[in-house]
Design a protein around this motif. Sequence first.
Motif, PDB file in Angstrom:
ATOM      1  N   VAL A   7       0.829  -1.205   0.000  1.00  8.41           N
ATOM      2  CA  VAL A   7       0.000   0.000   0.000  1.00  8.41           C
ATOM      3  C   VAL A   7       0.869   1.263   0.000  1.00  8.41           C
ATOM      4  O   VAL A   7       1.816   1.387   0.787  1.00  8.41           O
ATOM      5  N   SER A   8       0.534   2.189  -0.882  1.00 12.21           N
ATOM      6  CA  SER A   8       1.144   3.523  -0.914  1.00 12.21           C
ATOM      7  C   SER A   8       0.039   4.562  -0.929  1.00 12.21           C
ATOM      8  O   SER A   8      -1.063   4.310  -1.418  1.00 12.21           O
ATOM      9  N   LYS A   9       0.344   5.733  -0.365  1.00 11.54           N
ATOM     10  CA  LYS A   9      -0.595   6.850  -0.391  1.00 11.54           C
ATOM     11  C   LYS A   9       0.152   8.102  -0.809  1.00 11.54           C
ATOM     12  O   LYS A   9       1.146   8.484  -0.170  1.00 11.54           O
ATOM     13  N   VAL A  10      -0.317   8.720  -1.898  1.00  8.11           N
ATOM     14  CA  VAL A  10       0.339   9.896  -2.453  1.00  8.11           C
ATOM     15  C   VAL A  10      -0.658  11.050  -2.490  1.00  8.11           C
ATOM     16  O   VAL A  10      -1.787  10.905  -2.961  1.00  8.11           O
ATOM     17  N   TYR A  11      -0.235  12.210  -1.964  1.00  8.10           N
ATOM     18  CA  TYR A  11      -1.022  13.437  -2.041  1.00  8.10           C
ATOM     19  C   TYR A  11      -0.295  14.384  -2.994  1.00  8.10           C
ATOM     20  O   TYR A  11       0.795  14.868  -2.664  1.00  8.10           O
ATOM     21  N   GLN A  12      -0.879  14.601  -4.155  1.00 15.13           N
ATOM     22  CA  GLN A  12      -0.230  15.409  -5.189  1.00 15.13           C
ATOM     23  C   GLN A  12       1.176  14.847  -5.452  1.00 15.13           C
ATOM     24  O   GLN A  12       1.305  13.763  -5.976  1.00 15.13           O
ATOM     25  N   GLU A  13       2.229  15.550  -5.041  1.00 14.96           N
ATOM     26  CA  GLU A  13       3.584  15.050  -5.297  1.00 14.96           C
ATOM     27  C   GLU A  13       4.251  14.518  -4.025  1.00 14.96           C
ATOM     28  O   GLU A  13       5.438  14.188  -4.031  1.00 14.96           O
ATOM     29  N   THR A  14       3.486  14.449  -2.934  1.00 17.69           N
ATOM     30  CA  THR A  14       4.044  14.005  -1.656  1.00 17.69           C
ATOM     31  C   THR A  14       3.641  12.570  -1.370  1.00 17.69           C
ATOM     32  O   THR A  14       2.456  12.229  -1.367  1.00 17.69           O
ATOM     33  N   THR A  15       4.628  11.720  -1.120  1.00 23.25           N
ATOM     34  CA  THR A  15       4.369  10.319  -0.766  1.00 23.25           C
ATOM     35  C   THR A  15       4.281  10.204   0.743  1.00 23.25           C
ATOM     36  O   THR A  15       5.281  10.361   1.458  1.00 23.25           O
ATOM     37  N   ALA A  16       3.079   9.932   1.255  1.00 17.79           N
ATOM     38  CA  ALA A  16       2.857   9.837   2.698  1.00 17.79           C
ATOM     39  C   ALA A  16       3.086   8.422   3.215  1.00 17.79           C
ATOM     40  O   ALA A  16       3.512   8.236   4.357  1.00 17.79           O
ATOM     41  N   LEU A  17       2.802   7.428   2.382  1.00 18.65           N
ATOM     42  CA  LEU A  17       3.065   6.028   2.703  1.00 18.65           C
ATOM     43  C   LEU A  17       3.641   5.364   1.472  1.00 18.65           C
ATOM     44  O   LEU A  17       3.196   5.625   0.350  1.00 18.65           O
ATOM     45  N   GLN A  18       4.612   4.476   1.698  1.00 16.82           N
ATOM     46  CA  GLN A  18       5.280   3.843   0.566  1.00 16.82           C
ATOM     47  C   GLN A  18       5.456   2.344   0.790  1.00 16.82           C
ATOM     48  O   GLN A  18       6.152   1.917   1.708  1.00 16.82           O
ATOM     49  N   ASP A  19       4.744   1.563  -0.020  1.00 15.46           N
ATOM     50  CA  ASP A  19       4.925   0.106  -0.071  1.00 15.46           C
ATOM     51  C   ASP A  19       4.784  -0.550   1.308  1.00 15.46           C
ATOM     52  O   ASP A  19       5.664  -1.259   1.777  1.00 15.46           O
ATOM     53  N   ILE A  20       3.627  -0.334   1.935  1.00 12.60           N
ATOM     54  CA  ILE A  20       3.361  -0.871   3.273  1.00 12.60           C
ATOM     55  C   ILE A  20       2.639  -2.216   3.152  1.00 12.60           C
ATOM     56  O   ILE A  20       1.608  -2.310   2.487  1.00 12.60           O
ATOM     57  N   SER A  21       3.175  -3.230   3.821  1.00  9.65           N
ATOM     58  CA  SER A  21       2.535  -4.547   3.840  1.00  9.65           C
ATOM     59  C   SER A  21       2.563  -5.112   5.262  1.00  9.65           C
ATOM     60  O   SER A  21       3.622  -5.151   5.897  1.00  9.65           O
ATOM     61  N   PHE A  22       1.404  -5.503   5.772  1.00  7.59           N
ATOM     62  CA  PHE A  22       1.323  -6.212   7.052  1.00  7.59           C
ATOM     63  C   PHE A  22      -0.098  -6.734   7.209  1.00  7.59           C
ATOM     64  O   PHE A  22      -1.011  -6.351   6.474  1.00  7.59           O
ATOM     65  N   SER A  23      -0.294  -7.622   8.152  1.00  5.40           N
ATOM     66  CA  SER A  23      -1.636  -8.127   8.451  1.00  5.40           C
ATOM     67  C   SER A  23      -1.826  -8.169   9.954  1.00  5.40           C
ATOM     68  O   SER A  23      -0.863  -8.318  10.724  1.00  5.40           O
TER      69      SER A  23
END
Length: 240
Positions: A7-23
């Motif tokens: 999971v990644s979360k991007v706001y415009q050009e800002t990456t808030a989360l990058q390649d998150i994996s867990f359960s």
Amino acid sequence: MYRLEHVSKVYQETTALQDISFSVEKGEIVGIVGKSGSGKSTLLRLLNLLETPSKGQLFLANKEINKLSKKAIQQQKQKIGMVFQQYNLLNNLTVKENVALPLKLMGKKDEANVMELLSFVGMNHKQDSYPAQLSGGEKQRVALARALTRNPDVLLCDEATSSLDEENTDDVIRLLQRIHEEFPVTIFFVSHELDTVKKLCERVLVMEDSRLLGVVDNQPTYLSKSDTPYLEKVKRRLAE
């Protein structure tokens, strides 16, 4: 319960989360720690279904969130309780009315459940008081009762003890431990206070620079109510 896959979360050009994996399995108590700007708040917004991933997949109860309708997402949100650092109580409502508010917003009423929850958190004697008349610890107890009103599957705690002193912090931790014992709820505890996380959480997600650095297993400490006078506690801590 929850599963995140790349999971990644991007706001415009800002990456808030990058390649998150867990359960996370149902019934776990999981801590989320990290410095300011590490991505904790964004991750919490994803877990609370206030945001959806820009990339990757987020599953809740084996349902992929990006594929759910708005109505289905709203139904899932009703199974999630939130507790905030600043309590978010409405000052013009009494304690009892604040706890009943989630039900009122759904067009429901269950006074017996509200009073049972107030008794559970030790605030039934303050049911007619207003937030301005309460201490910080009392406000957080009311906030916890309110979060439980809809019998949630998930309880998200966002810096829930950061505004409290040590004594009240331990009271809230004890209450969360009781909640975990008596309610079928999965707890996420976001905090920068590692000592508090150590007391409560079974696993800890460590965040930095929008990434998940790793997951640390922990053996939490069950806190019993201490009868030690406050003066003695201060003397012991200063002597350490």
